[in-house]
Structures are given as structure tokens and as C-alpha cells.
Design a protein around this motif. Structure first.
Motif, PDB file in Angstrom:
ATOM      1  N   LEU A 296      -6.107 -17.067 -43.618  1.00  0.00           N
ATOM      2  CA  LEU A 296      -5.425 -15.779 -43.502  1.00  0.00           C
ATOM      3  C   LEU A 296      -4.268 -15.833 -42.502  1.00  0.00           C
ATOM      4  CD1 LEU A 296      -6.104 -13.150 -45.005  1.00  0.00           C
ATOM      5  CD2 LEU A 296      -7.228 -12.350 -42.919  1.00  0.00           C
ATOM      6  N   ASN A 297      -3.102 -15.334 -42.948  1.00  0.00           N
ATOM      7  CA  ASN A 297      -1.938 -15.210 -42.072  1.00  0.00           C
ATOM      8  C   ASN A 297      -1.749 -13.774 -41.578  1.00  0.00           C
ATOM      9  OD1 ASN A 297      -1.004 -17.928 -42.379  1.00  0.00           O
ATOM     10  ND2 ASN A 297      -0.276 -17.399 -44.419  1.00  0.00           N
ATOM     11  N   ASN A 298      -2.100 -12.808 -42.422  1.00  0.00           N
ATOM     12  CA  ASN A 298      -1.846 -11.403 -42.118  1.00  0.00           C
ATOM     13  C   ASN A 298      -3.103 -10.603 -42.414  1.00  0.00           C
ATOM     14  OD1 ASN A 298      -1.017  -8.693 -42.100  1.00  0.00           O
ATOM     15  ND2 ASN A 298       0.920  -9.100 -43.119  1.00  0.00           N
ATOM     16  N   LEU A 299      -3.642  -9.924 -41.386  1.00  0.00           N
ATOM     17  CA  LEU A 299      -4.774  -9.020 -41.548  1.00  0.00           C
ATOM     18  C   LEU A 299      -4.347  -7.649 -41.034  1.00  0.00           C
ATOM     19  CD1 LEU A 299      -7.703  -8.356 -42.221  1.00  0.00           C
ATOM     20  CD2 LEU A 299      -8.355  -9.196 -39.952  1.00  0.00           C
ATOM     21  N   SER A 300      -4.142  -6.708 -41.955  1.00  0.00           N
ATOM     22  CA  SER A 300      -3.662  -5.374 -41.597  1.00  0.00           C
ATOM     23  C   SER A 300      -4.678  -4.344 -42.070  1.00  0.00           C
ATOM     24  CB  SER A 300      -2.295  -5.097 -42.234  1.00  0.00           C
ATOM     25  OG  SER A 300      -1.317  -5.982 -41.742  1.00  0.00           O
ATOM     26  N   LEU A 301      -5.378  -3.743 -41.096  1.00  0.00           N
ATOM     27  CA  LEU A 301      -6.407  -2.735 -41.378  1.00  0.00           C
ATOM     28  C   LEU A 301      -6.079  -1.421 -40.675  1.00  0.00           C
ATOM     29  CD1 LEU A 301      -9.576  -4.994 -40.817  1.00  0.00           C
ATOM     30  CD2 LEU A 301      -8.274  -4.648 -42.930  1.00  0.00           C
TER      31      LEU A 301
ATOM     32  N   SER B 263      -3.180  -6.465 -37.293  1.00  0.00           N
ATOM     33  CA  SER B 263      -2.778  -5.065 -37.141  1.00  0.00           C
ATOM     34  C   SER B 263      -3.996  -4.171 -37.329  1.00  0.00           C
ATOM     35  CB  SER B 263      -1.693  -4.720 -38.162  1.00  0.00           C
ATOM     36  OG  SER B 263      -1.258  -3.397 -38.010  1.00  0.00           O
ATOM     37  N   LEU B 264      -4.477  -3.585 -36.202  1.00  0.00           N
ATOM     38  CA  LEU B 264      -5.663  -2.733 -36.216  1.00  0.00           C
ATOM     39  C   LEU B 264      -5.378  -1.383 -35.561  1.00  0.00           C
ATOM     40  CD1 LEU B 264      -8.312  -5.398 -35.043  1.00  0.00           C
ATOM     41  CD2 LEU B 264      -7.685  -4.792 -37.382  1.00  0.00           C
ATOM     42  N   TYR B 265      -4.137  -0.983 -35.482  1.00  0.00           N
ATOM     43  CA  TYR B 265      -3.789   0.240 -34.745  1.00  0.00           C
ATOM     44  C   TYR B 265      -4.167   1.506 -35.510  1.00  0.00           C
ATOM     45  CZ  TYR B 265       0.460   0.651 -37.642  1.00  0.00           C
ATOM     46  OH  TYR B 265       1.349   0.781 -38.688  1.00  0.00           O
TER      47      TYR B 265
ATOM     48  N   ILE C 158       2.023 -11.199 -33.737  1.00  0.00           N
ATOM     49  CA  ILE C 158       1.980  -9.731 -33.699  1.00  0.00           C
ATOM     50  C   ILE C 158       0.532  -9.293 -33.559  1.00  0.00           C
ATOM     51  CG2 ILE C 158       2.426  -7.598 -34.972  1.00  0.00           C
ATOM     52  CD1 ILE C 158       4.736  -8.979 -36.356  1.00  0.00           C
ATOM     53  N   LEU C 159       0.249  -8.551 -32.464  1.00  0.00           N
ATOM     54  CA  LEU C 159      -1.078  -7.995 -32.222  1.00  0.00           C
ATOM     55  C   LEU C 159      -0.917  -6.502 -31.970  1.00  0.00           C
ATOM     56  CD1 LEU C 159      -4.138  -8.266 -31.719  1.00  0.00           C
ATOM     57  CD2 LEU C 159      -3.608  -8.806 -29.325  1.00  0.00           C
ATOM     58  N   GLN C 160      -1.443  -5.677 -32.865  1.00  0.00           N
ATOM     59  CA  GLN C 160      -1.279  -4.224 -32.777  1.00  0.00           C
ATOM     60  C   GLN C 160      -2.652  -3.569 -32.702  1.00  0.00           C
ATOM     61  OE1 GLN C 160       1.074  -3.889 -36.432  1.00  0.00           O
ATOM     62  NE2 GLN C 160       2.888  -3.399 -35.211  1.00  0.00           N
ATOM     63  N   LEU C 161      -2.967  -3.000 -31.534  1.00  0.00           N
ATOM     64  CA  LEU C 161      -4.286  -2.427 -31.288  1.00  0.00           C
ATOM     65  C   LEU C 161      -4.210  -0.987 -30.780  1.00  0.00           C
ATOM     66  CD1 LEU C 161      -5.945  -5.487 -29.474  1.00  0.00           C
ATOM     67  CD2 LEU C 161      -6.086  -4.887 -31.893  1.00  0.00           C
ATOM     68  N   ARG C 162      -3.034  -0.405 -30.706  1.00  0.00           N
ATOM     69  CA  ARG C 162      -2.886   0.923 -30.096  1.00  0.00           C
ATOM     70  C   ARG C 162      -3.633   1.991 -30.909  1.00  0.00           C
ATOM     71  NH1 ARG C 162       1.883   0.212 -33.011  1.00  0.00           N
ATOM     72  NH2 ARG C 162       2.383   1.975 -34.415  1.00  0.00           N
TER      73      ARG C 162
ATOM     74  N   GLY D  51      -8.217 -14.534 -27.963  1.00  0.00           N
ATOM     75  CA  GLY D  51      -7.318 -15.384 -27.185  1.00  0.00           C
ATOM     76  C   GLY D  51      -7.163 -16.777 -27.758  1.00  0.00           C
ATOM     77  N   LYS D  52      -8.038 -17.164 -28.713  1.00  0.00           N
ATOM     78  CA  LYS D  52      -7.933 -18.497 -29.330  1.00  0.00           C
ATOM     79  C   LYS D  52      -6.926 -18.537 -30.478  1.00  0.00           C
ATOM     80  CE  LYS D  52     -12.218 -18.928 -30.554  1.00  0.00           C
ATOM     81  NZ  LYS D  52     -13.441 -19.552 -31.094  1.00  0.00           N
ATOM     82  N   LEU D  53      -6.392 -17.366 -30.843  1.00  0.00           N
ATOM     83  CA  LEU D  53      -5.480 -17.309 -32.002  1.00  0.00           C
ATOM     84  C   LEU D  53      -4.085 -17.729 -31.566  1.00  0.00           C
ATOM     85  CD1 LEU D  53      -6.752 -13.944 -33.566  1.00  0.00           C
ATOM     86  CD2 LEU D  53      -7.445 -16.285 -34.114  1.00  0.00           C
ATOM     87  N   THR D  54      -3.867 -19.031 -31.504  1.00  0.00           N
ATOM     88  CA  THR D  54      -2.620 -19.576 -30.932  1.00  0.00           C
ATOM     89  C   THR D  54      -1.395 -19.326 -31.805  1.00  0.00           C
ATOM     90  OG1 THR D  54      -3.125 -21.710 -31.959  1.00  0.00           O
ATOM     91  CG2 THR D  54      -3.855 -21.377 -29.678  1.00  0.00           C
ATOM     92  N   ARG D  55      -1.597 -18.984 -33.073  1.00  0.00           N
ATOM     93  CA  ARG D  55      -0.458 -18.726 -33.954  1.00  0.00           C
ATOM     94  C   ARG D  55      -0.116 -17.245 -34.045  1.00  0.00           C
ATOM     95  NH1 ARG D  55      -1.373 -22.803 -39.158  1.00  0.00           N
ATOM     96  NH2 ARG D  55      -1.591 -24.724 -37.929  1.00  0.00           N
ATOM     97  N   LEU D  56      -0.860 -16.423 -33.329  1.00  0.00           N
ATOM     98  CA  LEU D  56      -0.657 -14.984 -33.407  1.00  0.00           C
ATOM     99  C   LEU D  56       0.684 -14.596 -32.786  1.00  0.00           C
ATOM    100  CD1 LEU D  56      -2.457 -12.678 -34.498  1.00  0.00           C
ATOM    101  CD2 LEU D  56      -3.122 -12.220 -32.133  1.00  0.00           C
TER     102      LEU D  56
END
Length: 472
Positions: free
Chosen positions: A408-413, A436-438, A458-462, A451-456
Motif C-alpha cells: 500500500l502506498n496510499n491509505l485514506s480513511l 490520511s486519517l483526519y 504525508i501524515l494527516q491526523l487532525r 515512526g517506522k514508516l520511512t517512506r511516509l
């Protein structure tokens, strides 16, 4: 009664006359070719350096018949630059093939090209600069089997005389500036196997006569301004394998008769203004691999009959007004690689049967009104690169099984009603670049495994109720 000597003298006279005529013809053809060569730019002339002397039959790109008459001029990809203005086609009465595709020739197509009565192959494609009209008497080339004028700057209309090209199997006129309506006479070319009329400015309806092309395998009409409804006669094109009508202004419903084209491999009606329901007759498409109906105004539900197209690799219905639920029969499409249903009005739960589609690489169901939990069975889709379920009304926890999706490259929920903690198993998604979990209802700490996702990137948690530090 005439003596044998008389017939002998008559035969000798005929042979001398024929020889003289052939010699005169050869000289004329030689002079014509050399005159044309001289009109081209210097680099072009260097590419034709073998064009010297008085016997063109030995020149590169030239072939002759047994009496020395030129029958073949094949100069595609020769880097030629210039025009055809100085090439007198009347000098080549026995020409069978004329091919100057993939050069840099410009100017008009000479009108006297229609006098090449023995021509079977004409290719002027991919010069980018041929302009003006297609000769209105192009239909006089009645022996043509291939006509390729694609990727130039031709304008005007498609001459009605094309209907006389009864031997034509390949028609290529894509990528020009042609306009006007498609003439009914197109349906007279019953030998056509491939029709490329895409990327022009044709207007008006698709002529019903197109149904006469029962031998046609590939029909490309995309990227025009065609309007009106898809003619029901298209169902008579029983040999079609590829049908491209995308990016036009077609309206009305998809005719049930399209289901009569049983050997279709690709059907693309996308980006039009089609309305009504997806016809149940699609169940007849036992060979279909690609179905593109996106960007229309289709309504109603996704028919359960879609599950009968088990050859399907690519199903794109996004950007319509589809309602109802995803039929569970979709689980039968075990070869499916792409399923795009976003931007519709679909409701209900995401069927767990989607987890049977082990070949899926792209699953996008966002911008609908799906409710209920995310099926844990989606964790079986180990080939998945893209999973987008955002902007729905999904609830419950994020399944820990999603941690199995190693590709998986993109997980948008995002923008759902998902609750509970972010599962630590998401830290196994080593290929993930977008998470993307905002705007959900997630709570608890952000798992250290993120923190192990070294290729990440974009991280969206707002917009959640998360606590604790951001892991590094």
C-alpha cells in the motif's frame, strides 16, 4: 490473309513502341523524383544521397515492377522536410504504395494524388504539418486498403467520397483539426477493420450507418464534439473489440443493443453526458476487460449482472449519480485490478466480498455515503497500492488486518466516523507514503510503530481525539 511476316513485323513494332514508352516513362519518373529531392531541405537531400543516376529502381526507398515502372515509394522515418508540391504524381501511373509517414513534411496534400488509380497504401501520418483539406475526390482511390493521414493539421470536413473506398481496411485520421459531421457514407466502407477518427472537432450525431461496419474491430471516436444519443445500430458492429466514444457530448441512455457486441474487450463511454441506468445487457460481455463509464450522469443502481463479467480487469464508474448498494456479485470479479466508484451516491455497507478480489491494486470508494464498518476482509488484498475510503459515513474501528497490505502506498480513511485507536499494525505498511486519517473519531495514543514508516511523506491526523507524543 496476312502473311506470317506481317504479324512478325507488327509484333516487333509493338515491342519497340512498348520499350520506347517504358524508357520515356522511366526518364519522366527519374526527373520527377530528382526535382522533388531538390525541393527538400539540405539535410533531407543528404538522406537521399543514393538518388543519383538515371535508374530510380536502385534508389533507397524506391521499388519498381519488371518493366522499370515505379510501384513503391516508401520513405517513412527519413527525416524529410519540405512539401509534396514538386512531386508530380501523374508521372507514376503504376504506383501501389506511397509512404512518407513520420517525417516533417508540410503544405497541402496535392489534389492530383487522387489520380493514382492503382494505389493500395497511402501513409502521410505523423508529419504534424500537412494542412488544408483532404482532397474531396479521395474516393477515386478505390483500391486503397490503408489510408493514414493522422497527426497532422488537416482541416475541413471528411469528404463524402470516402464511401467509395470499399476495399479500405484501415482508416486513420486522428489528431487533426477536422470538423463538420461524420457523413453517413462512412457506413459504406464495409471492409473497415480499424477506424481512427479521434481527437478532431467532429460535431453532430454518430451516423446510424456505422452499424453497417460489421467487420470493424476497433472504433476510435474519442476527443471530438459529437452529440446526440449513441445509435442503437452500434449493436450491429458484431466484430468490435474496442469501442472508444469518450470525451464527446453524447447524451441519452446507453442502448441495450450494446450488449449484442459480445466480443468487446474495451468499452469507454467516459466523460460524456449520458443518463439513465447501466444496462443489464452488460452481462453478455464475456470477454470484456476494461469498462469505463465515469464522468457521466448515470443513475440507478449498479446492476448485479456486472458480476457476470468475470474477465473484467478495470471497472471505473466514478463521477456519476449512481445510488443504492454495491452488489455482492462484485466478488465474482476475481481478475479485477482497478475498482473506482468514487463520487457517486452509493449507500449501505462495503460488501465483505470485495476482499475476494485478490488482484486489486486500486480501490477508491470515497465521496459516497457508505456506512457501517470497514470489512476486515480488505486485509486480504495484498496487492493493493491505493485504498481510499474517505468522505463516507463509515464507523467502528480501523481493522488491524489492514496492516497486511504491504504494497500500500496510499491509505485514506479521513472524514468518516471511525473510532477507537489507530492499530499498531499500520506500522507494517512499509511502502506507505500517504496516511490520511483526519476528521474521524479516533482516540488513544499514536502508535510508536508509525515512526517506522520511512517512506511516509504525508501524515494527516487532525480532527480526532488522539493523545500522547508524535512518534519519531
Amino acid at each position: 490473309m496476312a502473311s506470317p511476316m506481317f504479324f512478325l513485323l507488327l509484333l516487333q513494332s509493338f515491342l519497340v513502341s512498348t520499350s520506347a514508352s517504358s524508357t520515356t516513362s522511366l526518364v519522366n519518373q527519374t526527373e520527377t523524383l530528382l526535382k522533388w529531392k531538390a525541393s527538400l531541405d539540405d539535410q533531407s537531400q543528404s538522406f537521399l544521397s543514393s538518388w543519383v543516376g538515371n535508374n530510380p529502381c536502385n534508389w533507397v526507398g524506391i521499388a519498381c515492377d519488371g518493366v522499370g515502372s515505379v510501384t513503391n515509394i516508401s520513405l517513412s522515418n527519413f527525416g524529410l522536410k519540405g512539401t509534396l508540391d514538386n512531386l508530380n504524381f501523374l508521372a507514376f501511373p503504376n504506383l501501389i504504395r506511397f509512404d512518407v509517414g513520420n517525417n516533417s513534411l508540410h503544405g497541402a496534400i496535392p489534389s492530383d494524388i487522387v489520380n493514382l488509380s492503382k494505389l493500395t497504401f497511402l501513409n502521410l501520418s505523423s508529419n504534424d504539418n500537412f494542412s488544408g483539406n483532404i482532397p474531396k475526390d479521395i474516393g477515386r482511390l478505390s483500391l486503397l486498403t490503408a489510408l493514414d493521414l493522422a497527426w497532422n493539421q488537416l482541416n475541413g470536413s471528411l469528404p463524402v467520397s470516402v464511401g467509395n473506398l470499399s476495399n479500405l481496411s484501415y482508416l486513420g485520421i486522428s489528431g487533426n483539426n477536422l470538423s463538420g459531421s461524420l457523413p453517413q457514407e462512412v457506413g459504406m466502407m464495409r471492409s473497415l477493420l480499424v477506424v481512427h477518427l479521434a481527437l478532431n472537432s467532429f460535431t453532430g450525431p454518430i451516423p446510424a450507418s456505422i452499424g453497417n461496419l460489421s467487420n470493424c474491430r476497433d472504433l476510435y471516436l474519442f476527443g471530438n464534439e459529437l452529440s446526440g444519443s449513441i445509435p442503437t445500430d452500434i449493436g450491429r458492429m458484431s466484430s468490435l473489440k474496442q469501442l472508444h466514444l469518450l470525451v464527446n457530448r453524447l447524451n441519452g441512455s446507453i442502448p441495450q443493443e450494446v450488449g449484442m457486441i459480445r466480443y468487446l474487450i474495451l468499452l469507454d463511454f467516459s466523460n460524456n453526458a449520458l443518463t439513465g441506468m447501466i444496462p443489464k445487457a452488460i452481462e453478455n460481455f464475456s470477454h470484456l476487460r476494461h469498462l469505463y463509464l465515469y464522468g457521466n450522469e448515470l443513475s440507478g443502481s449498479i446492476p448485479r449482472e456486472i458480476g457476470m463479467i468475470q474477465s473484467l480487469l478495470d471497472l471505473q464508474l466514478l463521477g456519476n449519480n449512481l445510488k443504492g448498494v454495491i452488489p455482492t456479485s462484485i466478488g465474482n470479479l476475481t481478475s479485477l485490478a482497478t475498482l473506482l466508484l468514487w463520487d457517486n451516491e452509493l449507500i449501505g455497507s462495503i460488501p465483505s466480498e470485495i476482499g475476494f478480489l485478490n488482484s486489486l491494486t486500486n480501490l477508491a470508494l470515497h465521496d459516497n455515503s457508505f456506512s457501517g464498518p470497514i470489512p476486515a476482509s480488505l486485509g486480504n488484498l495484498t496487492s493493493l497500492n491505493n485504498l481510499r475510503l474517505s468522505k463516507n459515513m463509515l464507523s467502528g474501528p480501523i481493522p488491524t488486518s489492514l496492516g497486511n497490505l504491504a504494497s500500500l502506498n496510499n491509505l485514506s480513511l479521513s472524514e468518516n466516523m471511525l473510532s477507537g485507536p489507530i492499530p499498531a499494525s499500520l506500522g507494517n505498511l512499509s511502502s506507505l507514503s500517504i496516511l490520511s486519517l483526519y476528521e474521524d473519531m479516533l482516540s488513544g495514543p499514536i502508535p510508536a510503530s508509525i515512526g517506522k514508516l520511512t517512506r511516509l511523506t504525508i501524515l494527516q491526523l487532525r480532527g480526532n481525539s488522539l493523545s500522547g507524543p508524535i512518534p519519531v
